[in-house]
Design an enzyme around this catalytic site. Structure first.
Site, PDB file in Angstrom:
ATOM      1  N   ASP A   1      55.726 -29.491  84.566  1.00  0.00           N
ATOM      2  CA  ASP A   1      54.862 -28.424  85.047  1.00  0.00           C
ATOM      3  C   ASP A   1      55.657 -27.538  86.009  1.00  0.00           C
ATOM      4  O   ASP A   1      56.205 -28.016  87.005  1.00  0.00           O
ATOM      5  CB  ASP A   1      53.648 -29.022  85.764  1.00  0.00           C
ATOM      6  CG  ASP A   1      52.718 -27.947  86.302  1.00  0.00           C
ATOM      7  OD1 ASP A   1      52.334 -27.078  85.526  1.00  0.00           O
ATOM      8  OD2 ASP A   1      52.395 -27.979  87.506  1.00  0.00           O
TER       9      ASP A   1
ATOM     10  N   THR B   1      52.835 -21.482  84.329  1.00  0.00           N
ATOM     11  CA  THR B   1      53.656 -21.430  85.544  1.00  0.00           C
ATOM     12  C   THR B   1      55.133 -21.271  85.206  1.00  0.00           C
ATOM     13  O   THR B   1      55.850 -20.517  85.866  1.00  0.00           O
ATOM     14  CB  THR B   1      53.451 -22.700  86.387  1.00  0.00           C
ATOM     15  OG1 THR B   1      53.601 -23.848  85.545  1.00  0.00           O
ATOM     16  CG2 THR B   1      52.069 -22.721  86.997  1.00  0.00           C
ATOM     17  N   THR B   2      55.598 -21.962  84.165  1.00  0.00           N
ATOM     18  CA  THR B   2      56.997 -21.803  83.743  1.00  0.00           C
ATOM     19  C   THR B   2      57.209 -20.412  83.152  1.00  0.00           C
ATOM     20  O   THR B   2      58.234 -19.775  83.387  1.00  0.00           O
ATOM     21  CB  THR B   2      57.368 -22.885  82.707  1.00  0.00           C
ATOM     22  OG1 THR B   2      57.040 -24.166  83.228  1.00  0.00           O
ATOM     23  CG2 THR B   2      58.841 -22.845  82.387  1.00  0.00           C
TER      24      THR B   2
ATOM     25  N   ASP C   1      45.720 -28.778  84.321  1.00  0.00           N
ATOM     26  CA  ASP C   1      46.054 -27.511  83.671  1.00  0.00           C
ATOM     27  C   ASP C   1      45.078 -27.213  82.538  1.00  0.00           C
ATOM     28  O   ASP C   1      44.594 -26.085  82.395  1.00  0.00           O
ATOM     29  CB  ASP C   1      47.482 -27.557  83.111  1.00  0.00           C
ATOM     30  CG  ASP C   1      48.532 -27.471  84.209  1.00  0.00           C
ATOM     31  OD1 ASP C   1      48.139 -27.409  85.387  1.00  0.00           O
ATOM     32  OD2 ASP C   1      49.732 -27.490  83.896  1.00  0.00           O
TER      33      ASP C   1
END
Length: 609
Positions: free
Chosen positions: A113, A146-147, A443
């Site tokens: 994550d 997020t990445t 998530d």
């Protein structure tokens, strides 16, 4: 003509040559003299001006302050952001790798994550910290991507770097990037497909696809269908309530992932219990529930009270009064009709045995979060006194039972009237695995909630990125001037998502991107993205690789803002810690420790009188 003074006669045919000879001889004489220095700015016959020697030096910053500015500083910031993005680059997509982070306390975290890794990296570079901030904001606002947001921001900066090196003013880049971002967001809204107006079953299926897309890149991706349906049921159970803590996740080591289950209600671990607990009933049908925030324990007087007795028999009356107080409290709890009594504070051994004799279940020291969820689910109100307990403050549920889960015992409330809470009980092998599973489910829960609220989805697998890239390239051809190059660079940066998906899966990124460009340019397949299973391209919508439009909108917005922010910085000033302040703190600490000790030694050494 005769020379009366006997001087040797010299004839000068060229006046300029004579002047040059004079100057060269003068300079050679001055060079041989150690006392005189020449300056090309000064008159040869004048002395150095005193004003320049006496002018004071202007000091703006404290000594030791580190400053860096100009083009070199901007490029340094871009390189730092690229280095941070390289740390999380390989975690993108269903074939992304995991990172093992070992912190200074000895804790080990395994995760892919982006936000979790960025928080654990403990970045010190002030420019690169911005990427950690946007990853955190993406996690709190949307939950996933997020990445993606870190990679996009770094790629925007990487594409801007050659222009900065060539001397382009950063504000020209910023203006073009913001224009491209606005156009990209409009295109996403055009391509998004609404799931509004569908039946509940159809909505559940669509939301399950979104959850499965999110979970496919996680550690529990092998069981994504199993967990996706569980997440959708949990989100629908809490309804329109925005509070994420109404969905509890409890972790029980042991078993397999498939042993995990969803409780449409509340479940929490059995709390610490006293003797008599095993005699209490462990299952109730439609019980009344009383929630307290008081201690039910026999205690002596807390305060430092002093009681003077004239007669020893009076002592017994004081002891009896303490017993009468606790018995009165317990009696009022039982008379309220409640069959389950939960308290945030301790319920002692006397109260436990008292309730067991009257077929009442009790649990003390219940976590505040669990108590709030029980209150939300059952309709009960937490009481701070046992006086005047009415039916309106009592909660209810269809079934209460205590069940064994692995090595733990769980108290489970199901069939709650309000139904605005759910609990997922996670099973698994290693603790690190269960921790990562919890982060993955968080998530997925966030994604399903966003899809339910915004009700628009877009194709995943890099399809939406390629379509926006094609759209911006076509628009760039209609623009005159340098901004055409900058928007083209922005469009090229968007291709980092499908390229990285291919790299992480071990496919030939160049080949796959060429196929995608051809497909999108022909206008046949705006929904075509990377097919992770075959290494080719496929219709992401047909393969149910969907994600909420808000994820991509938020990611592009945040990444563009972060890139523009870093491009607008041309100077970094790092202030040193004040040495004097540190010295004063150390001196005061030494004085605090040494003062009494010095006085003590002096006292013992003095002669008595």
């Amino acid at each position: 003509m005769p020379n009366p003074k006997g001087f040797a006669r010299k004839t000068c045919l060229n006046p300029s040559l004579s002047f040059q000879l004079f100057c060269s001889s003068y300079y050679s004489l001055q060079a041989s003299s150690p006392k005189t220095t020449l300056s090309p700015q000064r008159n040869l016959l004048s002395s150095p001006p005193m004003a320049s020697m006496l002018q004071p030096q202007i000091i703006l910053l404290k000594e030791g302050t580190d400053t860096a500015q100009g083009k070199g500083q901007l490029i340094s910031n871009i390189n730092a952001c690229t280095a941070v993005a390289d740390a999380v680059r390989t975690t993108l997509g269903p074939r992304g790798m995991d990172k093992l982070v070992h912190d200074e306390k000895g804790n080990t975290t395994i995760s892919n994550d982006g936000a979790t890794i960025m928080n654990l990296l403990d970045i010190v570079h002030p420019g690169a910290k911005i990427l950690a901030d946007i990853a955190r904001s993406q996690d709190s606002e949307v939950g996933d991507g997020t990445t993606t947001v870190v990679l996009l921001a770094a790629e925007f900066l990487k594409e801007a770097k050659p222009f900065v090196e060539d001397g382009v003013h950063p504000h020209n880049l910023i203006r073009s990037y913001r224009t491209a971002s606005t156009m990209a967001l409009k295109k996403i809204e055009e391509l998004a497909v609404s799931i509004e107006g569908k039946s509940l079953e159809e909505k559940k299926q669509l939301l399950s696809k979104c959850a499965a897309t999110t979970l496919s890149s996680k550690l529990i991706g092998g069981e994504k269908e199993f967990f996706a349906s569980m997440v959708v049921d949990a989100v629908i159970a809490i309804g329109n309530d925005d509070r994420l803590n109404l969905i509890g996740i409890k972790k029980v080591p042991g078993g397999t992932m498939r042993d995990s289950f969803l409780v449409k209600g509340v479940a929490f671990k059995k709390t610490f219990s006293y003797a008599g607990f095993e005699q209490q009933p462990k299952k109730f049908l439609s019980p009344k529930i009383l929630l307290l925030n008081i201690e039910l324990e026999l205690k002596s007087e807390k305060e430092n009270a002093e009681i003077r007795l004239s007669d020893p028999l009076q002592y017994q009356s004081i002891v009896d009064a303490e017993w009468n107080i606790i018995y009165d409290k317990l009696d009022k709890c039982v008379k309220s009709g409640a069959k389950i009594v939960l308290s945030r504070l301790a319920i002692g051994d006397l109260a436990t045995q008292y309730f067991a004799d009257r077929d009442v279940f009790c649990a003390g020291r219940v976590a505040e979060e669990d108590l709030k969820r029980v209150a939300a689910a059952t309709g009960a109100a937490v009481q701070t006194t046992v006086n005047n307990i009415i039916d309106e403050v009592l909660g209810s549920c269809e079934v209460f039972e205590e069940r064994q889960v692995g090595n733990e015992r769980f108290n489970i409330f199901s069939g709650c009237p309000s139904g605005q809470t759910a609990t997922i009980v996670l099973r698994g092998g290693a603790d690190q695995f269960i921790e990562e599973a919890e982060r993955s489910l968080h998530d997925a829960i966030m994604i399903v909630r966003r899809a339910l609220k915004n009700s628009t989805v877009v194709p995943g697998g890099g399809a939406i990125d390629m379509e926006i890239s094609k759209y911006l390239r076509q628009h760039a051809r209609t623009i005159a001037g340098k901004s055409q190059l900058f928007i083209n660079a922005y469009a090229k940066a968007l291709e980092v998502i499908p390229r990285q998906l291919c790299d992480n899966a071990g496919f030939d990124a160049t080949d796959v991107l060429n196929k995608l460009r051809q497909k999108h340019a022909s206008g046949e397949g705006p929904n075509y993205g990377v097919d992770i299973n075959t290494g080719g391209i496929a219709d992401s919508f047909a393969n149910f690789v969907w994600e909420p439009a808000v994820v991509k909108i938020n990611a592009i917005n945040a990444a563009t803002e972060a890139a523009c922010l870093i491009l607008s910085v041309d100077e970094t000033v790092k202030n040193p810690k004040s040495e004097s302040a540190q010295g004063e703190a150390a001196a005061s600490a030494m004085a605090g420790r040494g003062g009494p000790a010095m006085r003590g030694r002096g006292g013992r050494g003095m002669r008595r009188r």
